[in-house]
Scaffold this active site. Structure first.
Site, PDB file in Angstrom:
ATOM      1  N   TRP A 101     -66.313 -11.001 -34.221  1.00 29.60           N
ATOM      2  CA  TRP A 101     -64.892 -11.218 -34.516  1.00 29.60           C
ATOM      3  C   TRP A 101     -64.610 -10.999 -35.996  1.00 29.60           C
ATOM      4  O   TRP A 101     -63.583 -10.448 -36.376  1.00 29.60           O
ATOM      5  CB  TRP A 101     -64.431 -12.592 -34.047  1.00 29.60           C
ATOM      6  CG  TRP A 101     -64.520 -12.745 -32.562  1.00 29.60           C
ATOM      7  CD1 TRP A 101     -65.286 -13.649 -31.869  1.00 29.60           C
ATOM      8  CD2 TRP A 101     -63.831 -11.960 -31.569  1.00 29.60           C
ATOM      9  NE1 TRP A 101     -65.111 -13.460 -30.525  1.00 29.60           N
ATOM     10  CE2 TRP A 101     -64.232 -12.444 -30.311  1.00 29.60           C
ATOM     11  CE3 TRP A 101     -62.925 -10.902 -31.625  1.00 29.60           C
ATOM     12  CZ2 TRP A 101     -63.755 -11.914 -29.106  1.00 29.60           C
ATOM     13  CZ3 TRP A 101     -62.450 -10.360 -30.434  1.00 29.60           C
ATOM     14  CH2 TRP A 101     -62.858 -10.863 -29.198  1.00 29.60           C
ATOM     15  N   ASP A 171     -60.304 -17.632 -39.324  1.00 33.02           N
ATOM     16  CA  ASP A 171     -60.077 -17.548 -37.884  1.00 33.02           C
ATOM     17  C   ASP A 171     -60.824 -18.724 -37.267  1.00 33.02           C
ATOM     18  O   ASP A 171     -62.054 -18.783 -37.325  1.00 33.02           O
ATOM     19  CB  ASP A 171     -60.632 -16.209 -37.377  1.00 33.02           C
ATOM     20  CG  ASP A 171     -60.623 -16.086 -35.851  1.00 33.02           C
ATOM     21  OD1 ASP A 171     -60.202 -17.036 -35.168  1.00 33.02           O
ATOM     22  OD2 ASP A 171     -61.043 -15.020 -35.353  1.00 33.02           O
ATOM     23  N   LYS A 195     -59.169 -20.807 -26.434  1.00 34.59           N
ATOM     24  CA  LYS A 195     -60.532 -21.318 -26.465  1.00 34.59           C
ATOM     25  C   LYS A 195     -60.522 -22.840 -26.341  1.00 34.59           C
ATOM     26  O   LYS A 195     -61.236 -23.394 -25.545  1.00 34.59           O
ATOM     27  CB  LYS A 195     -61.239 -20.906 -27.764  1.00 34.59           C
ATOM     28  CG  LYS A 195     -61.184 -19.407 -28.071  1.00 34.59           C
ATOM     29  CD  LYS A 195     -62.072 -18.573 -27.163  1.00 34.59           C
ATOM     30  CE  LYS A 195     -61.706 -17.101 -27.107  1.00 34.59           C
ATOM     31  NZ  LYS A 195     -61.966 -16.345 -28.310  1.00 34.59           N
TER      32      LYS A 195
END
Ligand SMILES: *Cc1c(COP(=O)(O)O)cnc(C)c1O
Length: 360
Positions: A101, A171, A195
């Site tokens: 990511w 993030d 999530k």
């Protein structure tokens, strides 16, 4: 069949209480005679939902008044572009590459300016967090970017990098609201909610006000300029109303559970059960450096691909879903987000013990 223990990395398990409440309110939300899905985002009922959600997340995280809370769409991945578009005044930024990511964000930023990789753990398949106490951060970098919890590899920063005074952008998709956080250490905290908070379709971005300006890269789409949504209290266009409504319920659930301190204790307890077992098992092994272990995503292997497959299949048959590791790394991964009950982890470990005995 009843509910399974769902170890999915995302979209992921949500508190059963929240789902039941939403079910009860599905046809008639608080006497409005309609579902939240069916109501105007300009209605009084929705105005209360979004204002309440903002109030609750502010309270949970202790978000100071000089930070805006935005409810956005486009997934965390869209912020990979929005971050450089809004922040790259000098067209330069430092990225720490701790997994896929972070790497994707880094690659996206290269489209808009110079993204400098100042540290990386790619040399050991992202199984650790690099030492970030004294990095070579360019003098004119607009920000330092991290992915705080690496969903795929199962590592997390235990201390934030020394940014040498530069704005920190994080993030936090897979560790959002999993433990207390000092918001003042960041310029931008953002994450997709699917999530640890709610259904896919909502991104929450917490941004220090001085970073929200009209001075964005030329050509930045209206919708990607943070100021557009900040000026409109996230209602510039139709927001992901139903998703925000569920997030709001999850915030209330976390408050009821005792807030982020309690969440942290609950998450540490769960993670310890699993990591302690991995450390003593002769069959299963954790794959990352102990000091950098995530509380949320726990990857592990047997060291034998066939046995891994067998484990995933037998676990599924026994009611433990989504234990297969990410397609790029193989093995197994148990995501044990806030809403995973302790009992789910205890039962998983029991099952792993049994599997180990049968496959010794
Ligand atoms: C899942 C995930 C993403 C991607 O999220 P989307 O909402 O699908 O774009 C980004 N970063 C992290 C840390 C993630 O876990």
């Amino acid at each position: 069949m009843g509910r399974v223990y769902n170890f999915s990395a995302g979209p992921a398990v949500l508190p059963e209480e929240v789902l039941k409440e939403a079910a009860d309110e599905m046809l008639d939300y608080k006497g409005t005679g309609m579902s939240v899905m069916e109501m105007s985002h300009r209605s009084k009922a929705f105005d209360e939902i979004i204002k309440d959600a903002e109030k609750d997340i502010r309270e949970l995280m202790g978000i100071p008044d000089n930070y805006k809370v935005l409810f956005l769409q486009g997934g965390a991945s869209q912020q990979f572009a929005a971050v450089p578009m809004n922040l790259m005044k000098n067209k330069k930024a430092a990225y720490i590459i701790t997994g896929q990511w972070a790497k994707k964000a880094y690659q996206e930023a290269q489209k808009y300016g110079e993204a400098v990789a100042v540290a990386s753990s790619a040399d050991k398949t992202f199984s650790y967090i690099p030492d970030c106490s004294d990095l070579d951060i360019p003098e004119d970098a607009d920000y330092v970017y991290i992915c705080e919890n690496n969903t795929i590899y199962g590592t997390k920063y235990k201390t934030l990098p020394n940014t040498k005074g530069k704005t920190l952008v994080a993030d936090v998709s897979s560790c959002f609201l999993s433990e207390p956080v000092d918001v003042t250490k960041y310029g931008v905290i953002y994450g997709g909610v699917q999530k640890n908070i709610g259904p896919a379709g909502v991104v929450i971005a917490i941004i220090r006000e001085d970073l929200i300006t009209d001075d964005v890269l030329e050509g930045t789409p209206t919708m990607l300029k943070w100021k557009t949504q900040a000026d409109a209290d996230s209602l510039y266009n139709t927001p992901p109303c139903y998703g925000i409504y569920i997030c709001g319920k999850v915030f209330k659930w976390i408050k009821k559970m005792g807030g982020l301190e309690a969440m942290k204790a609950h998450n540490e307890k769960k993670a310890k059960i699993l990591y302690d077992f991995l450390d003593e098992s002769k069959l299963f092994k954790g794959t990352v450096e102990k000091k950098d272990r995530s509380l949320m995503n726990v990857p592990f292997v047997t060291g034998n691909e066939e046995l891994d497959k067998k484990f995933v299949a037998e676990a599924k048959a026994a009611g433990f879903e989504n234990l297969k590791g990410h397609r790029t790394v193989g093995g197994m991964r148990a995501s044990i987000y806030n809403a995973m009950p302790i009992e789910g982890v205890e039962k998983l470990v029991e099952f792993m013990k049994k599997f180990e005995a049968e496959n010794a």
